[in-house]
Write a protein that holds these residues in place. Structure first.
Motif, PDB file in Angstrom:
ATOM      1  N   LEU A 191       0.807  -1.219   0.140  1.00 13.82           N
ATOM      2  CA  LEU A 191      -0.031   0.201  -0.063  1.00 13.82           C
ATOM      3  C   LEU A 191       0.867   1.191   0.003  1.00 13.82           C
ATOM      4  CD1 LEU A 191      -2.723   1.515   0.594  1.00 13.82           C
ATOM      5  CD2 LEU A 191      -2.344   1.271   2.950  1.00 13.82           C
ATOM      6  N   SER A 192       1.840   1.276   0.817  1.00 20.75           N
ATOM      7  CA  SER A 192       2.738   2.403   0.997  1.00 20.75           C
ATOM      8  C   SER A 192       3.572   2.810  -0.102  1.00 20.75           C
ATOM      9  CB  SER A 192       3.464   2.354   2.412  1.00 20.75           C
ATOM     10  OG  SER A 192       4.467   1.381   2.152  1.00 20.75           O
ATOM     11  N   THR A 193       4.009   1.988  -0.794  1.00 21.12           N
ATOM     12  CA  THR A 193       4.867   2.250  -1.904  1.00 21.12           C
ATOM     13  C   THR A 193       3.968   2.862  -3.164  1.00 21.12           C
ATOM     14  OG1 THR A 193       6.387   0.522  -1.563  1.00 21.12           O
ATOM     15  CG2 THR A 193       6.521   1.310  -3.733  1.00 21.12           C
ATOM     16  N   PRO A 194       2.955   2.648  -3.619  1.00 22.73           N
ATOM     17  CA  PRO A 194       2.359   3.146  -4.588  1.00 22.73           C
ATOM     18  C   PRO A 194       1.630   4.539  -4.227  1.00 22.73           C
ATOM     19  CG  PRO A 194       0.948   1.297  -3.760  1.00 22.73           C
ATOM     20  CD  PRO A 194       2.565   1.269  -3.311  1.00 22.73           C
ATOM     21  N   ALA A 195       1.216   4.663  -2.835  1.00 21.47           N
ATOM     22  CA  ALA A 195       0.798   5.814  -2.299  1.00 21.47           C
ATOM     23  C   ALA A 195       1.960   6.626  -2.549  1.00 21.47           C
ATOM     24  CB  ALA A 195       0.319   5.621  -0.697  1.00 21.47           C
ATOM     25  N   PHE A 196       2.987   6.650  -1.865  1.00 20.27           N
ATOM     26  CA  PHE A 196       4.330   7.557  -1.865  1.00 20.27           C
ATOM     27  C   PHE A 196       4.594   7.979  -3.198  1.00 20.27           C
ATOM     28  CE2 PHE A 196       5.032   6.332   2.681  1.00 20.27           C
ATOM     29  CZ  PHE A 196       5.030   7.866   3.194  1.00 20.27           C
ATOM     30  N   GLN A 197       4.592   6.982  -4.327  1.00 17.46           N
ATOM     31  CA  GLN A 197       5.044   7.185  -5.406  1.00 17.46           C
ATOM     32  C   GLN A 197       3.953   8.086  -6.188  1.00 17.46           C
ATOM     33  OE1 GLN A 197       5.029   3.150  -6.995  1.00 17.46           O
ATOM     34  NE2 GLN A 197       7.188   2.789  -6.602  1.00 17.46           N
TER      35      GLN A 197
END
Length: 228
Positions: free
Chosen positions: A21-27
């Motif tokens: 979840l966090s990786t695409p959200a930060f990207q």
């Protein structure tokens, strides 16, 4: 209100497979910052984004947006939260295997269960709502809700607010272990494949699968008997 026995859970990396979840959200967030001319640096790589999990949001931006303007940081807060909630609703990730069933079983046994997370309040609330955890939880404590600077402070506030007599802290980061030990709690470290060497040093127990928690609550039956 006094609680004789409670279990406190971190969220990211403990209950939720957060890296998905966090990786695409930060990207998405960094793309929006550049699009709005608020940041001209690159998007951090996946390993950097995994390493910041468990930090407070202020700590996250100090790490990922050094020397950014206040405007950029406020915008990053807004973008990230919207992206996270959208991705939660898209179900890009899931709870770790056994989380729902284990929390349900502990709740059925009368154990007070809490979230103690450094995440933003709306993020924690959205996760617990989406995955049907709210009926099992006594309360959701987050750094975003109480503006605590450390996990130690957050756990101390929870223990004091609910007059918890004995408790267990469950988490995947050193900050979780430290928060538990500094407040006199039994600590269970979660190593689900992402713990760095030494990350969980000091934990009373380390588990590799979530349902193993049930094997390490020896005081549960004693507390239940004292309540009857």
């Amino acid at each position: 209100m006094s609680i004789p026995y409670a279990v406190l859970f971190d969220m990211d990396g403990t209950l939720l497979q957060t890296e998905r979840l966090s990786t695409p959200a930060f990207q998405r967030t960094f793309e929006q910052l550049r699009k709005n001319s608020l940041w001209d640096g690159p998007t951090p790589d996946k390993s950097e984004l995994i390493n910041i999990l468990g930090m407070t949001i202020d700590q996250v931006w100090k790490k990922l947006l050094p020397d950014a303007s206040e405007e950029a940081i406020r915008a990053a807060d807004t973008f990230l939260l919207k992206n996270e909630i959208q991705l939660i609703q898209e179900r890009v990730t899931d709870l770790y295997p056994g989380v729902f069933e284990t929390l349900r079983d502990l709740h059925a046994k009368g154990v007070a269960l809490f979230i103690a997370s450094n995440g933003q309040e709306a993020y924690i609330d959205a996760l617990c709502e989406e995955y049907g955890l709210k009926p099992f939880l006594t309360d959701l404590y987050s750094a975003g809700r109480f503006r605590t600077r450390t996990k130690n402070d957050l756990v101390a506030k929870l223990i004091a607010d609910y007059q918890v007599q004995k408790a267990v802290m469950v988490g995947d980061r050193h900050s979780d272990v430290e928060a538990g030990t500094s407040n006199g709690l039994f600590t269970i470290g979660c190593d689900f494949g992402f713990a760095s060497p030494g990350e969980l040093d000091g934990a009373d127990v380390i588990i590799t699968k979530f349902p193993q928690i049930l094997d390490h609550l020896p005081e549960l039956d004693t507390v239940r008997q004292s309540q009857t």
